[in-house]
Structures are given as structure tokens and as C-alpha cells.
Design a protein around this motif. Structure first.
Motif, PDB file in Angstrom:
ATOM      1  N   GLU A 158       0.827  -1.211   0.000  1.00 13.08           N
ATOM      2  CA  GLU A 158       0.000   0.000   0.000  1.00 13.08           C
ATOM      3  C   GLU A 158       0.860   1.259   0.000  1.00 13.08           C
ATOM      4  OE1 GLU A 158      -3.392   0.270  -0.215  1.00 13.08           O
ATOM      5  OE2 GLU A 158      -3.218  -1.865  -0.704  1.00 13.08           O
ATOM      6  N   VAL A 159       1.958   1.223   0.738  1.00  8.73           N
ATOM      7  CA  VAL A 159       2.835   2.389   0.820  1.00  8.73           C
ATOM      8  C   VAL A 159       3.516   2.678  -0.513  1.00  8.73           C
ATOM      9  CG1 VAL A 159       5.025   3.190   1.815  1.00  8.73           C
ATOM     10  CG2 VAL A 159       3.239   2.272   3.306  1.00  8.73           C
ATOM     11  N   LYS A 182       2.687   1.525  -3.717  1.00  6.79           N
ATOM     12  CA  LYS A 182       1.983   1.447  -4.999  1.00  6.79           C
ATOM     13  C   LYS A 182       2.081   2.805  -5.691  1.00  6.79           C
ATOM     14  CE  LYS A 182      -2.574   2.259  -2.869  1.00  6.79           C
ATOM     15  NZ  LYS A 182      -3.885   1.648  -2.580  1.00  6.79           N
ATOM     16  N   SER A 206       0.071   5.800  -4.395  1.00  6.30           N
ATOM     17  CA  SER A 206       0.005   5.898  -2.948  1.00  6.30           C
ATOM     18  C   SER A 206      -0.043   7.359  -2.483  1.00  6.30           C
ATOM     19  CB  SER A 206       1.221   5.219  -2.314  1.00  6.30           C
ATOM     20  OG  SER A 206       1.229   5.414  -0.917  1.00  6.30           O
ATOM     21  N   SER A 218      -0.185   7.796   1.084  1.00  2.00           N
ATOM     22  CA  SER A 218      -0.065   7.511   2.510  1.00  2.00           C
ATOM     23  C   SER A 218       0.680   8.636   3.216  1.00  2.00           C
ATOM     24  CB  SER A 218       0.674   6.183   2.712  1.00  2.00           C
ATOM     25  OG  SER A 218       1.049   6.018   4.063  1.00  2.00           O
ATOM     26  N   THR A 269       4.488   8.388   3.429  1.00  2.00           N
ATOM     27  CA  THR A 269       5.386   8.720   2.321  1.00  2.00           C
ATOM     28  C   THR A 269       5.578  10.230   2.169  1.00  2.00           C
ATOM     29  OG1 THR A 269       3.627   8.827   0.654  1.00  2.00           O
ATOM     30  CG2 THR A 269       4.591   6.670   1.086  1.00  2.00           C
TER      31      THR A 269
END
Length: 297
Positions: free
Chosen positions: A196-197, A199, A202, A204, A207
Motif C-alpha cells: 500500500e505504501v 503502490k 500511494s 499515505s 510517504t
């Protein structure tokens, strides 16, 4: 091109010149699932009876990368075998078991520096992407062996995914964890899913850099090429990925993971590179058809 149905006898579906497979899921499940064990046994039986069939990639080679203990030893050896100070891998610790006190002592003995990334021992499957960022000795209570602890390296929140196809390699930038101060602090453990971080889309908060910093220097393609060539020989594989970052402080290319048959997302040349590699392999076998090779002499 034929999609093989592993639930049916392979001999009735062949013969095959080349088999491109991603049996890593089956290999992981075979550790605890009888049906997967049988599918794997059937496949291995077919390959043993047809040694001229080219397999991408060999199961024993793939099996090494299913275990982070083994793949991290490969990364560590690579750092020394290349004798290139532009390439390194972070210090790490293998944990097969242990109580919090034993884990704390092991971290101290190996002189690992906080923060630490905790990763599962099994390097494939959905659970393999579940990781933790540990900031202090107290946070070691969140460690659940078997796992690997790896010192975190700040890298400007940029991950370079290197995708290998035979003699070719391609590099794609992805989001990654933001910078964290070196050294222990009282911050609570952060649990996250690395897929998830990192992709492409992302967003997030893990990041998002907390401060304005210059973007990290892109890795040298010559250094990447040397790394890939060494790994290709060490692994005996043609389809694999390498996760690398550039250390903010030293600018060294830092290898943090090796992946079996990655998704090649963002590599538009994947299929053409794969076909080119297959043509090279078939040319090396003399270009015989599968029928000719499987017919009695």
C-alpha cells in the motif's frame, strides 16, 4: 501459448518448449496444504521426465527467495563479492524465535540502529507485505518471530524497483517511507503494508516528507547493471525484482529486498523483453521443436 491447468496431467497438455510460471503461491501453500503439495509434486515429476523443457524459473532457485533469511544472506554476500563501496545492504538480524528480552539482547549484540523495519520470514503472499517500523527497545515487544529486523535507512521517500527480464533490466520509481531521525525515540511502533505504501498512486502519510529536502540522486545505471549481473549469476534466475534505495547521507545504493517474479507494473517493455529472452533460450537449445525433442530416437 497455452495456459497449463495444474489440476490435470501435464503430459496430456504438452509437450512444452518453455514454461513460464509463478508457482510461488503454490510453493508457500505446500508447507501446510496437501493439495498444493500434490500439485507441486506433479509439476516436479513432469519436469524431471522432460529435462529439455526450459523452466522460467527453476523451483529450487525460487525457493531460496521465499525465505528472507536466505535472501538477506544473498544480499549480504553480494555487498562483499562485488567489492564496490557504492553498493551495500543494511545491517539485519534473523529471529527464529525469542522472548522480548532475548530479542533486545540480540539487537544489541548485532549493533543494529533504530529505527528498525520488521519483516516476516516468508517473503511471498499477502502477509509478507505486513511490516512494522520500530523506534525503541520498548517497541521490540511488538516483534513476532520468525522475522527479520533490518536497520532503517532514510532515503527521501523514493524506492527504486529494478525489474529483471533475462539480460535486460528496467527501473521504476515508487513512493516509499519518509525519512525518520536515526536513533531510538519514544514513538510507538508503526504497522504498515508495504504494498500500500509503495503502490504508484500511494498517498499515505507515511510517504509524505516532513521537511523540504532535495530529491535523492538517481542510482547510476552502470552500478545497477553490475548489481543485476551479479544477482543473476548468484540466483540462477531470469525473472526477479530488486528493491533499492539511495541513502540520504552516503548516497550509496542500498539493497533492501529481492522479489520473485514481480508484477512488472510500469514496465511497458516487459512482454517484448520476455519474448526476446525466450527466443534467446530456444536458440541456445538449437531451436528444436518440442515435438522433435520429445519424440523417440
Amino acid at each position: 501459448v497455452l495456459q497449463i491447468d495444474l489440476s490435470r496431467p501435464m503430459a496430456a497438455q504438452g509437450p512444452f518448449d518453455v514454461i513460464v510460471h509463478k508457482l510461488s503461491d503454490v510453493m508457500v501453500e505446500a508447507a501446510h496444504d496437501c493439495q498444493s503439495q500434490q500439485l507441486l509434486a506433479n509439476f516436479q515429476e513432469y519436469m524431471a521426465a522432460h529435462p529439455l523443457t526450459v523452466l522460467l524459473d527453476p523451483l529450487p532457485a525460487m525457493g531460496r527467495l521465499l525465505d528472507r533469511f536466505t535472501s538477506y544472506r544473498i544480499m549480504s554476500r553480494l555487498q562483499h563479492s562485488m567489492a564496490d563501496d557504492r553498493i551495500c545492504s543494511p545491517p539485519y538480524l534473523e529471529l527464529s524465535a525469542g522472548e522480548p528480552g532475548e530479542i533486545r539482547d540480540a539487537v544489541a549484540r548485532h549493533q543494529l540502529s533504530f529505527p528498525l523495519i520488521c519483516k516476516t520470514r516468508v517473503a511471498h503472499g499477502s502477509n509478507s507485505h505486513e511490516m512494522a517500523l520500530i523506534f525503541s527497545v520498548a517497541g521490540l515487544s511488538d516483534v513476532r518471530p520468525p522475522c527479520v529486523l533490518q536497520s532503517f535507512v532514510s532515503h527521501g521517500a523514493v524506492l527504486h524497483k529494478v525489474f529483471v527480464v533475462g539480460q535486460a533490466h528496467f527501473t521504476v520509481e515508487r513512493p516509499s517511507l519518509k525519512n525518520f531521525p536515526s536513533g531510538p525515540c519514544d514513538r510507538k511502533t508503526i504497522f504498515f503494508n508495504s504494498r500500500e505504501v509503495s503502490k504508484p498512486e500511494s498517498c499515505s502519510n507515511l510517504t509524505a516528507l516532513d521537511e523540504e529536502v532535495a530529491p535523492p540522486t538517481p542510482p547510476s545505471d552502470a552500478v545497477l547493471g553490475a548489481m543485476v549481473a551479479e544477482l543473476r549469476t548468484e540466483l540462477g534466475m531470469a525473472l526477479f525484482g530488486v528493491d533499492v534505495i539511495v541513502d540520504n547521507k552516503t548516497q550509496r545504493l542500498t539493497i533492501i529486498d529481492i522479489n520473485i517474479f514481480p508484477g512488472y507494473e510500469g514496465v511497458n517493455q516487459f512482454f517484448s523483453a520476455l519474448l526476446s529472452h525466450i527466443e534467446t533460450l530456444l536458440g541456445a537449445t538449437g531451436g528444436e521443436s518440442c515435438e522433435a525433442r520429445d519424440s523417440p530416437e
